[in-house]
Design an enzyme around this catalytic site. Structure first.
Site, PDB file in Angstrom:
ATOM      1  N   ARG A  86       0.876  -1.232  -0.041  1.00  0.00           N
ATOM      2  CA  ARG A  86       0.118  -0.098  -0.008  1.00  0.00           C
ATOM      3  C   ARG A  86       0.731   1.225  -0.012  1.00  0.00           C
ATOM      4  NH1 ARG A  86      -2.675  -3.974   1.961  1.00  0.00           N
ATOM      5  NH2 ARG A  86      -4.791  -4.254   1.944  1.00  0.00           N
ATOM      6  N   HIS A 111      -0.920  -2.412  -4.548  1.00  0.00           N
ATOM      7  CA  HIS A 111      -0.335  -3.505  -5.420  1.00  0.00           C
ATOM      8  C   HIS A 111      -0.195  -2.789  -6.909  1.00  0.00           C
ATOM      9  CE1 HIS A 111       0.165  -6.259  -2.439  1.00  0.00           C
ATOM     10  NE2 HIS A 111      -0.843  -7.031  -2.820  1.00  0.00           N
ATOM     11  N   HIS A 185       3.925 -12.478  -5.881  1.00  0.00           N
ATOM     12  CA  HIS A 185       2.500 -13.037  -5.063  1.00  0.00           C
ATOM     13  C   HIS A 185       2.195 -14.192  -5.194  1.00  0.00           C
ATOM     14  CE1 HIS A 185      -0.422 -12.149  -2.326  1.00  0.00           C
ATOM     15  NE2 HIS A 185      -0.143 -10.709  -2.545  1.00  0.00           N
ATOM     16  N   ASP A 249      -0.862 -10.814   8.234  1.00  0.00           N
ATOM     17  CA  ASP A 249      -0.716 -10.019   7.168  1.00  0.00           C
ATOM     18  C   ASP A 249       0.237  -8.826   7.611  1.00  0.00           C
ATOM     19  OD1 ASP A 249      -1.272  -8.433   4.949  1.00  0.00           O
ATOM     20  OD2 ASP A 249      -3.362  -8.466   5.041  1.00  0.00           O
ATOM     21  N   GLU A 313       6.257 -12.484   0.542  1.00  0.00           N
ATOM     22  CA  GLU A 313       6.509 -11.430  -0.540  1.00  0.00           C
ATOM     23  C   GLU A 313       7.719 -10.508  -0.089  1.00  0.00           C
ATOM     24  OE1 GLU A 313       2.500  -9.323  -0.875  1.00  0.00           O
ATOM     25  OE2 GLU A 313       1.895 -10.924   0.432  1.00  0.00           O
TER      26      GLU A 313
END
Length: 349
Positions: A86, A111, A185, A249, A313
């Site tokens: 973000r 993204h 991803h 996350d 990631e």
């Protein structure tokens, strides 16, 4: 070692979508589409002697374009760019110039915006066979695409080795200062029959993680993992300390010298005996346990549900373009963007 190109019969924006298969002498193979550089298959031999696909995806290419899949789009196996994760409020400034991007995640940009690098057909510029099999894909993002400045040319090389390493090597150049933060991803599951990944054992070589606001946007504050559910400095089952309603996350700041290629993450699944080790030159790794995953009719007709995979990631710090204390994500015309990430598969012996 071999490389095979397989036409899909699909034309997007006048460009043909091709599948490229990289295979080593052990029978390990990786299937990549030049659309979004999607890793569609990553097939390895597990400890039981079975060939096992460790990434989520679909049996056919057309299913990646299905409106039902795109409605709750998880970026299965695709590159993320120009900017991973973000950007707060979709805004950033370079010098005297300010840029406003599309706000596709609440008020933030996620993204790369509405149509990122994951939705583009990349050119196949080089293929090689020999000690390693590889393919180099290229995409030119024009000045103003998704409101990012500069004409940006990105090369991404996938190389499969005899040691079951899939090496991703990125390079990029621009003709105008721009923001860039690339990652891949892929959704991994190391269990032979898939399912919830809470029993996968996870280790992340990071003493700190990044604080996020309520929209998962990084604030700039580092928080020590010690004494928190985010402490993966020693291997533990992913579900040991998690909030079952949230999973993970989170971005972890790796304990490493900036720019060095080093081990970031290690994941073990005991029944299959598979180990996924992730090495990277990048400063952070984002662990996502797929809370929002809800995909019908994946490979073999299987439905993919929440916590049915994990992502590692590797990237620069999210929102770094707005946080001067973080390593810079500005690429200037005289500079070359480079990144290397390795996914190495082995057996837990």
């Amino acid at each position: 070692m071999s490389v095979q190109q397989i036409p899909t019969g699909k034309i997007i924006d006048g460009e043909e979508v091709i599948a490229i298969e990289l295979t080593n002498s052990k029978g390990t193979y990786v299937k990549i589409f030049n659309y979004g550089t999607i890793i569609n298959k990553f097939v390895v031999k597990n400890a039981n002697g079975e060939m096992q696909d460790i990434v989520l995806g679909f049996d056919t290419f057309d299913e990646y374009l299905d409106p039902a899949y795109l409605k709750n789009y998880p970026y299965f196996g695709a590159i993320v760019g120009r900017y991973a994760n973000r950007i707060k409020n979709g805004r950033f400034t370079i010098g005297e110039e300010s840029y406003q991007l599309a706000q596709n995640a609440g008020t933030d940009t996620l993204h790369g915006g509405v149509v990122g690098f994951d939705r583009k057909v990349w050119d196949i510029v080089e293929i090689g066979e020999g000690a390693q099999s590889f393919v180099t894909l290229q995409y030119e993002s024009v000045d103003g695409e998704e409101h990012f400045p500069g004409n940006l040319i990105v090369d991404l090389t996938f190389e499969l080795t005899e040691n079951d390493e899939l090496i991703l090597s990125y390079e990029a150049e621009t003709d105008k200062a721009t923001a860039i933060n690339l990652t891949h991803h892929s959704y991994f599951n190391l269990a032979a029959n898939g399912g919830n990944i809470k029993n996968h054992k996870q280790q992340i070589f990071a003493a700190n993680y990044l604080e996020q606001d309520d929209n998962y946007s990084v604030t700039g504050k580092l928080i020590p993992v010690e004494g928190t559910p985010w402490d993966f400095t020693k291997s533990k089952a992913i579900g040991t300390d998690w909030n079952e309603d949230e999973g993970y996350d989170q971005t972890f700041v790796l304990d490493k010298i900036y720019g060095d290629l080093s081990l970031a993450s290690k994941t073990i699944e005991e029944d299959s005996g598979l180990v996924l080790s992730v090495y990277t030159t990048e400063p952070v790794a984002h662990l996502y346990t797929a809370k929002y995953l809800g995909v019908k009719n994946g490979k073999g007709g299987k439905d993919y549900e929440s916590y049915g995979a994990f992502c590692i990631e590797t990237q620069h710090h999210p929102n770094a373009v707005n946080i001067p204390e973080f390593p810079s994500t500005i690429l200037n015309p005289d500079d070359l963007y480079t990144q290397t990430t390795i996914y190495k598969v082995s057996l837990n012996k």
